[in-house]
Design a protein around this motif. Structure first.
Motif, PDB file in Angstrom:
ATOM      1  N   UNK A  40       0.677  -1.359   0.410  1.00 18.57           N
ATOM      2  CA  UNK A  40       0.156   0.247  -0.270  1.00 18.57           C
ATOM      3  C   UNK A  40       0.720   1.338   0.125  1.00 18.57           C
ATOM      4  N   UNK A  41       1.637   0.985  -0.249  1.00 12.56           N
ATOM      5  CA  UNK A  41       2.630   2.470   0.157  1.00 12.56           C
ATOM      6  C   UNK A  41       3.051   3.382   1.220  1.00 12.56           C
ATOM      7  N   UNK A  42       2.426   2.326   2.520  1.00  8.17           N
ATOM      8  CA  UNK A  42       3.256   2.988   3.309  1.00  8.17           C
ATOM      9  C   UNK A  42       3.279   2.980   4.320  1.00  8.17           C
ATOM     10  N   UNK A  43       3.756   3.821   4.894  1.00  8.34           N
ATOM     11  CA  UNK A  43       5.853   4.285   5.779  1.00  8.34           C
ATOM     12  C   UNK A  43       4.953   3.376   7.201  1.00  8.34           C
ATOM     13  N   UNK A  44       5.946   2.743   7.443  1.00  8.54           N
ATOM     14  CA  UNK A  44       6.121   1.573   8.923  1.00  8.54           C
ATOM     15  C   UNK A  44       7.107   2.473   9.803  1.00  8.54           C
ATOM     16  N   UNK A  45       6.585   3.376  11.589  1.00 13.52           N
ATOM     17  CA  UNK A  45       7.260   3.418  12.211  1.00 13.52           C
ATOM     18  C   UNK A  45       6.996   2.226  13.277  1.00 13.52           C
ATOM     19  N   UNK A  46       8.637   1.540  13.786  1.00 14.99           N
ATOM     20  CA  UNK A  46       8.062   0.178  14.591  1.00 14.99           C
ATOM     21  C   UNK A  46       9.015   0.974  15.739  1.00 14.99           C
ATOM     22  N   UNK A  47       7.602   1.210  16.759  1.00 12.74           N
ATOM     23  CA  UNK A  47       8.657   1.697  18.517  1.00 12.74           C
ATOM     24  C   UNK A  47       8.758   0.024  19.340  1.00 12.74           C
ATOM     25  N   UNK A  48      10.330   0.532  19.545  1.00 11.41           N
ATOM     26  CA  UNK A  48      10.654  -0.795  20.764  1.00 11.41           C
ATOM     27  C   UNK A  48      10.245  -0.463  21.701  1.00 11.41           C
ATOM     28  N   UNK A  92      15.194  -1.571   4.722  1.00 12.45           N
ATOM     29  CA  UNK A  92      14.054  -2.092   4.407  1.00 12.45           C
ATOM     30  C   UNK A  92      13.742  -0.272   3.582  1.00 12.45           C
ATOM     31  N   UNK A  93      13.098  -0.134   3.002  1.00 11.84           N
ATOM     32  CA  UNK A  93      12.475   1.303   2.609  1.00 11.84           C
ATOM     33  C   UNK A  93      11.086   1.360   3.235  1.00 11.84           C
ATOM     34  N   UNK A  94      10.654   2.633   3.446  1.00 12.90           N
ATOM     35  CA  UNK A  94       9.480   3.275   4.400  1.00 12.90           C
ATOM     36  C   UNK A  94       9.391   2.717   5.741  1.00 12.90           C
ATOM     37  N   UNK A  95      10.287   2.284   6.407  1.00  7.41           N
ATOM     38  CA  UNK A  95      10.038   1.528   7.652  1.00  7.41           C
ATOM     39  C   UNK A  95      11.367   2.768   8.598  1.00  7.41           C
ATOM     40  N   UNK A  96      10.930   3.043   9.628  1.00  2.00           N
ATOM     41  CA  UNK A  96      11.650   3.807  10.694  1.00  2.00           C
ATOM     42  C   UNK A  96      11.760   3.034  12.087  1.00  2.00           C
ATOM     43  N   UNK A  97      12.778   2.816  12.376  1.00  2.00           N
ATOM     44  CA  UNK A  97      12.415   1.982  14.067  1.00  2.00           C
ATOM     45  C   UNK A  97      13.214   2.980  14.718  1.00  2.00           C
ATOM     46  N   UNK A  98      12.704   3.250  15.654  1.00  2.00           N
ATOM     47  CA  UNK A  98      11.987   3.624  16.821  1.00  2.00           C
ATOM     48  C   UNK A  98      13.940   3.556  17.663  1.00  2.00           C
ATOM     49  N   UNK A  99      14.444   4.365  18.393  1.00  2.00           N
ATOM     50  CA  UNK A  99      15.271   4.047  19.312  1.00  2.00           C
ATOM     51  C   UNK A  99      15.772   3.215  20.750  1.00  2.00           C
ATOM     52  N   UNK A 100      16.527   2.162  20.710  1.00  2.00           N
ATOM     53  CA  UNK A 100      15.815   1.754  21.764  1.00  2.00           C
ATOM     54  C   UNK A 100      16.459   2.808  23.462  1.00  2.00           C
TER      55      UNK A 100
END
Length: 220
Positions: A79-87, A103-111
């Protein structure tokens, strides 16, 4: 807003804040620690947020959760959606970065910066969480109480109830978490079919339970 104003609910970190204190220098360290994330969030458009239920401390559950996130990344990509992963605020970011940094359009939050979840009592960390929510179009949740924060901030929330086995024994058992069991009635039963997960993300307003969550919190 202060850290107290995010809660009609009795969130543990509020009591934690009453017991422990962070000095000014540690507050500045926390602000600096999340600075890069803040820049990425501010430069991003809206995104789907996934708040992790487990950290690396629970290796079996964490392994299964990473497999689920792969499915979520696949659905968002279609769906061309950006994903933010919050640890989880008790550590888990390094392994997630290794898994998803390409991965494109994936943001991984800081530990978290500090052990024992001390970041939770920081006003700067609270501001960081509010910034995440300000860009969150949809929060997808399997077992994190961050969905309560998202509901209070009137973000759309989809609560998934894992209706299949095969990720890992401990993560499969997330559906039996006692502190979320009462929410089963408003959960979407996810059977592991990523096509259905993609359809859910596309039409998430049909499955949004944020209003029900807010009503439950207010009746606490």
């Amino acid at each position: 807003q202060s850290i107290y104003q995010v809660s009609p609910a009795k969130f543990n970190y509020i009591y934690f804040k009453q017991k422990y204190k962070l000095n000014a220098s540690n507050e500045l360290l926390i602000k600096d620690h999340y600075k890069k994330d803040e820049e990425l969030i501010n430069n991003a458009g809206s995104f789907v947020t996934y708040a992790m239920a487990y950290s690396e401390k629970n290796k079996n559950a964490f392994k299964g959760e990473l497999l689920f996130i792969e499915q979520l990344v696949e659905a968002c990509s279609v769906l061309n959606m950006c994903l933010f992963i919050k640890p989880k605020p008790f550590g888990s970011g390094n392994a997630i970065n290794k898994k998803f940094e390409s991965y494109e359009k994936v943001i991984v939050g800081r530990s978290p910066l500090f052990a024992m979840g001390l970041d939770l009592i920081s006003q700067n960390y609270n501001n960081y969480r509010k910034n995440i929510l300000s860009k969150t179009e949809l929060l997808v949740d399997c077992g994190s109480t961050f969905m309560l924060d998202a509901a209070i901030y009137k973000c759309s929330v989809v609560k998934l109830l894992l209706d299949f086995d095969g990720l890992s024994n401990a993560f499969d058992a997330t559906r039996n978490n006692p502190h979320l069991k009462h929410l089963d009635s408003v959960s979407y039963k996810y059977n592991g079919d990523t096509l259905k997960l993609t359809e859910l993300l596309k039409d998430y307003s049909k499955y949004d339970v944020s209003k029900e969550l807010r009503e439950w919190i207010y009746r606490w």
